[in-house]
Scaffold this active site. Structure first.
Site, short mmCIF file in Angstrom:
data_model
loop_
_atom_site.label_atom_id
_atom_site.label_comp_id
_atom_site.label_asym_id
_atom_site.label_seq_id
_atom_site.Cartn_x
_atom_site.Cartn_y
_atom_site.Cartn_z
CB THR A 74 12.34 14.59 7.31
OG1 THR A 74 12.96 15.58 8.13
CG2 THR A 74 13.34 13.47 7.06
CG ASN A 146 17.25 24.75 9.40
OD1 ASN A 146 17.82 24.97 8.33
ND2 ASN A 146 17.70 23.86 10.27
CD GLN A 183 12.30 26.53 10.33
OE1 GLN A 183 11.80 27.49 10.92
NE2 GLN A 183 12.48 25.36 10.90
CB THR A 241 -4.49 3.86 6.41
OG1 THR A 241 -4.68 2.53 5.96
CG2 THR A 241 -5.82 4.46 6.81
CB CYS A 329 16.43 19.16 12.70
SG CYS A 329 15.12 20.39 12.71
#
Lengths: 378, 378
Positions: A74, A146, A183, A241, A329
């Site tokens: 995403t 998907n 996918q 990080t 999703c």
């Protein structure tokens, strides 16, 4: 994973491979250092990230600096779209009508045109040609869908993009091709120059790696604006990080998936095709959605005319069979799937549809049980 | 962590607490389901996320929907700043001169004014009052600094913000207060209404939790534009399949840090003050940077006049002592720290400065060794 369940929702989430977890643990338990620090144990952590980057680059036929680690596909899709389109306020972009929400949602901030798909979910190349113009800067077409598992002809999309680039002959706007391979990565070739893509998104959580790990491949020369700024990590394109354990895990998971993809694709294609055949025998009204030929080996997407998938899924759940109505999703949306709409399904057909996605733990016996249960429910 | 090293870089990264890792493993090994899926085992995963959200909310004196999980504090800071400022193109924002790069970098896309700090690194409240005007929409002041450990008077900043809000008397632009609490969360009270903040960023990787996990607290009523769009997770403010293990780990780590913060702060304050006293005895030229009174219990930031910190750090590294020159967050920059510049250090003083940050594994004996080694090197 627990064998208590018949898990048929691999498109929504894959279990973490135990060998991947084992590699990750090192970076949780002892090698926890900040990879930007200057002392030797931190430099060793940085070297492990470099190795992971090189490994991902290998499978994509890329150079290591072309790999940017993100927190999932995403974010990678958002970075590709916002990162390119925010540089060209007067340009437009094209997406297929069946892209994932993480492509559709960021594209809505820009001048975006939807390219039609055919009844079986393949991009309409004529419509693409027609909608592509001299102001188009980005074309985004997923490598495989998907929901219905359709594999897109990315190489042919690339050829259309190339023709337009030649027409511009180095003048005017650039034109980039992005593909969301979240996918596809378990089963398809990801070699970016064979595909012809400039940008590619990957997702660790769909390839038996850790969730919230991802990659954006950015071909050398493609300029994009960073979306998350700060310490300048990932060549300034994505600060913060590094998720050391996650990066190590993602690379190991991709390694496993890509090195076994031909065998696993073959195994699942046989399982899938037998499963579909048995389902049709048991439920003669059943429709298979998407393309039979251009289909992910692990995807079965069916419509049971007149059925109510919410009820069906609850009953399957009661029998320890875990499956999905559409895409998992988007958090609990009641809207019928935009993918099914785009391939011409009616709302009623969408309401009767199920997505069953196979994976490494799937066996013939499990699928036989599912056929039995589904025919008893219908 | 390995006891082979004397680790004095806890501001850069903390080891993952073993009890936190244990909780996370469940969600790697078996409960890997996508929390947006509808079947019972996925709903159980969602419930665990809800519990984690409630736990984080508890420590912040917040309501669970005010907690948005991100991939780290860098993303949280970017979301706060871009999310607010992109809505008000003609507004301005104020930041202290010693904010983290993940605040400075996104702020540069907007009309941003730097508020001075005093010689000991505290925000200059008069300068803040003067720079705050009717076009100011956001004030961002970190709760404690990552380099010199100075704790900022957030409550006093809030009072200045309140005065300006009253002056606007509900008309004109809103005015929000954001604090980056990444370094504060191990030792300070995070109660957002006691502090008076509307937005707060946290980082799992600095509180003995997993890297690339974070939180943005967003007070009810504060409107911001999402930066990562897609499936609509985190109330649409931050899309992407949730980092389940990471969220569980972050919440458990915050729980541990906050529930033991008074004892740990007391223990470290004694260690720190003895360490500073012994350092000054051994190295009479030594300067302590930042505030002695308003200082994180684990921070020691010193300048050894005439020293070359690169060389010193290498020699410390050779003796298994891991420390930092400034912030480890910006990848290998040769620039002198903007924090040291802001408190009036010369380039030469900056070159002679070391940051030694204590943590849970730090002992009196370790610090005595460091004093010995440092005095032998100088």
């Amino acid at each position: 994973m627990s064998s208590k369940y018949i898990y048929l929702d691999h498109a929504a989430a894959t279990p973490l491979d135990p060998s991947v977890l084992k590699l990750m643990l090192l970076f949780y338990e002892s090698n926890f250092y900040n990879p930007s620090a200057g002392y030797i144990p931190a430099i060793e952590v940085r070297r492990k990230i470099d190795e992971a980057r090189a490994r991902v680059a290998f499978w994509l036929g890329a150079k290591p600096p072309e790999i940017v680690f993100t927190a999932g596909a995403t974010e990678a899709n958002n970075l590709a779209i916002n990162g390119i389109m925010s540089k060209y306020p007067k340009a437009n972009m094209l997406i297929s009508a069946i892209e994932h929400e993480s492509v559709i949602a960021p594209s809505q901030s820009f001048n975006t045109r939807n390219v039609k798909v055919t009844k079986d979910g393949r991009i309409d190349l004529e419509d693409l040609k027609q909608k592509l113009d001299e102001k188009t800067v980005l074309v985004s077409v997923m490598q495989a869908n998907n929901e219905i598992g359709t594999i897109q002809p990315i190489r042919q999309v690339f050829q259309i993009v190339q023709t337009e680039r030649r027409r511009r002959s180095g003048q005017g706007l650039p034109l980039y091709l992005h593909t969301d391979s979240a996918q596809a990565a378990n089963y398809l070739d990801l070699h970016t120059s064979r595909l012809g893509v400039d940008l590619m998104s990957l997702n660790g959580g769909k390839i038996y790696g850790p969730k919230q790990t991802g990659v954006l491949f950015i071909k050398t020369g493609v300029q994009l604006s960073p979306q998350i700024k700060g310490g300048g990590q990932e060549r300034g394109l994505r600060s913060g990080t590094e998720n050391v354990a996650g990066i190590i895990g993602l690379a190991a998971a991709l390694d496993l998936s890509q090195s076994s993809r031909n065998e696993e694709a073959e195994r699942l294609t046989i399982l899938r095709d037998n499963f579909i055949a048995e389902l049709i025998t048991a439920l003669p009204d059943l429709q298979l959605n998407g393309s039979l030929k251009h289909r992910l080996p692990n995807n079965v997407h069916i419509t049971l005319p007149g059925a109510d998938n919410e009820r069906l899924l609850m009953e399957l759940d009661g029998q320890a069979i875990l499956a999905a109505a559409g895409s998992a999703c988007s958090a609990s949306s009641d809207e019928p799937s935009h993918v099914l709409k785009a391939i011409g399904s009616s709302d009623e057909e969408a309401r009767g549809s199920l997505r069953l996605t196979l994976g490494r733990s799937t066996t013939e016996e499990q699928l036989r049980t599912v056929v039995k249960v589904l025919s008893s429910l219908s």
